[in-house]
Scaffold this motif. Structure first.
Motif, short mmCIF file in Angstrom:
data_model
loop_
_atom_site.label_atom_id
_atom_site.label_comp_id
_atom_site.label_asym_id
_atom_site.label_seq_id
_atom_site.Cartn_x
_atom_site.Cartn_y
_atom_site.Cartn_z
N SER A 141 37.65 55.73 38.29
CA SER A 141 38.91 56.36 37.91
C SER A 141 40.06 55.38 38.09
O SER A 141 40.04 54.54 39.00
N GLY A 142 41.05 55.47 37.22
CA GLY A 142 42.23 54.62 37.35
C GLY A 142 41.98 53.16 37.08
O GLY A 142 42.77 52.31 37.52
N PHE A 143 40.91 52.83 36.37
CA PHE A 143 40.57 51.43 36.15
C PHE A 143 40.15 51.23 34.70
O PHE A 143 39.34 51.98 34.17
N ALA A 144 40.73 50.20 34.08
CA ALA A 144 40.35 49.83 32.71
C ALA A 144 40.09 48.33 32.69
O ALA A 144 40.92 47.54 33.14
N ALA A 145 38.93 47.94 32.19
CA ALA A 145 38.58 46.52 32.13
C ALA A 145 39.45 45.81 31.10
O ALA A 145 40.10 46.43 30.26
N GLY A 146 39.45 44.50 31.15
CA GLY A 146 40.17 43.70 30.16
C GLY A 146 41.26 42.82 30.74
O GLY A 146 41.82 41.99 30.02
N ALA A 147 41.57 42.96 32.03
CA ALA A 147 42.59 42.10 32.63
C ALA A 147 42.09 40.65 32.67
O ALA A 147 40.91 40.40 32.92
N PRO A 148 42.97 39.67 32.42
CA PRO A 148 42.53 38.27 32.40
C PRO A 148 42.13 37.73 33.76
O PRO A 148 41.33 36.81 33.86
N THR A 149 42.69 38.29 34.84
CA THR A 149 42.32 37.91 36.22
C THR A 149 42.48 39.15 37.10
O THR A 149 43.01 40.17 36.66
N PHE A 150 42.05 39.02 38.35
CA PHE A 150 42.25 40.10 39.30
C PHE A 150 43.72 40.18 39.72
O PHE A 150 44.44 39.19 39.69
N ALA A 151 44.14 41.37 40.14
CA ALA A 151 45.54 41.58 40.51
C ALA A 151 45.94 40.73 41.72
O ALA A 151 47.11 40.37 41.85
N ASN A 152 45.01 40.44 42.62
CA ASN A 152 45.36 39.65 43.81
C ASN A 152 45.09 38.17 43.63
O ASN A 152 45.10 37.41 44.59
#
Length: 347
Positions: free
Chosen positions: A93-104
């Motif tokens: 829940s609350g997660f969608a793939a596709g980000a170029p890197t991790f948030a941290n």
């Protein structure tokens, strides 16, 4: 506190949950049972596993999205590994793939190097939005280092089920864990031990020139809480962490610091409160750290804390001594295996 959940269909969720808890407990992860639900203390946050029928309910909680990503990746990878040939579908829940890197994750650029001792070198990096790494509660980070012959690697990213997607060779970075020595919103300092047979970290510290690129993610790894008496112990790989812990102590703090190192490393800059004694232990011909801790007189009472960072096998031996012979609780000590004898040590 943010949270994310998944419900995973499995042939035997009870067995998987039990196997996973046993595996994490072997790596000194604390857990609590609340009926069928097990809550895991995972550093940056918590994770819970609850078998219900033929499904496993999974929940992670962390202060920010970077922490959630770390915990999703950790539990998803372990669920897949322990599913014994199944291909479990994990949708958070609350997660969608596709980000170029991790948030941290942040990209770093080297701007300066400084020799601290013959075997320790400080590298200073710049980057954007580095304030998260100035945390006083968390000491360690992942460094993503360029492999030989590569100046700009590709970075890992979160996959559809939360697990880490790694770039293919030859652009896949090499990962090592290090201690942040000092950080600000736009700079990070990390101290590297230089080895005779250098691994990825030492090699980068020896060869990199200003402008070199690497990546960083975290932070993680709890520090030593305030106590009436504190023991800090370790080899030279723990020196950056010990330096930070000393700086965070109150002026009236009391305790002992035991550092195993070659003689030249005694020049590493440490600033201890007046009530904290620092002893350097010469390694030759073998490690003196465990014997020195066994011989140390601990004060009476419960208001004490022991923090240690050393080789992994030595860490297991020391952890057993503190729990079985000294009777310390989990809340009174933290022993970190910084490196393994068969591998190059990393700070």
């Amino acid at each position: 506190m943010l949270f994310s959940e998944a419900t995973v269909a499995l042939a035997d969720p009870h067995k998987l949950a039990a196997d996973l808890v046993e595996h994490l407990s072997a790596h000194d992860v604390a857990h609590e049972r609340h009926g069928a639900r097990v809550v895991l203390q995972l550093g940056v946050g918590t994770g819970s596993l609850e078998p219900v029928g033929e499904r496993l309910r999974v929940r992670v909680e962390a202060p920010d999205e970077g922490g959630l990503e770390m915990l999703r990746a950790l539990l998803a990878a372990n669920i897949v590994d322990f599913a014994e040939g199944e291909a479990p579908a994990i949708a958070w829940s609350g997660f969608a793939a596709g980000a170029p890197t991790f948030a941290n994750f942040r990209e770093l650029r080297l701007v300066a190097t400084e020799a601290l001792t013959p075997r320790l070198r400080r590298l200073t990096f710049t980057g954007r939005d580095l304030g998260r790494f100035a945390s006083a509660a968390d000491l360690h980070v992942r460094l993503y280092l360029p492999p030989p012959g590569v100046t700009r690697p590709e970075w890992p990213r979160p996959g559809p089920d939360g697990r880490t997607l790694w770039p293919e060779a030859p652009l896949c970075p090499e990962v090592r864990y290090y201690t942040i020595r000092r950080a600000s919103p736009d700079t990070v300092e990390i101290d590297f031990v230089l080895h005779d047979d250098p691994g990825p970290g030492a090699r980068f510290a020896l060869q990199a020139r200003p402008g070199a690129i690497c990546g960083i993610a975290g932070p993680m790894g709890r520090a030593a809480p305030p106590a009436a008496w504190t023991l800090l112990a370790g080899d030279e790989t723990a020196l950056p962490a010990i330096a930070r812990l000393l700086e965070a102590m109150a002026p009236d703090a009391r305790g002992v610091v035991l550092i195993e190192a070659d003689g030249a490393e005694a020049g590493y800059p440490l600033a201890a409160p007046e009530g904290v004694s620092v002893r350097w232990l010469d390694r030759a011909p073998e490690s003196p750290l465990h014997a020195a801790i066994r011989a140390l007189d601990f004060p009476a009472g419960d208001d004490l804390f022991v923090w240690a960072g050393c080789e992994a096998k030595a860490a297991r031996t020391l952890r057993k001594h503190l729990r079985s012979e000294r009777g310390l609780t989990r809340e009174q000590h933290l022993v970190v295996g910084y490196w393994e004898r068969a591998r190059v040590p990393v700070p």
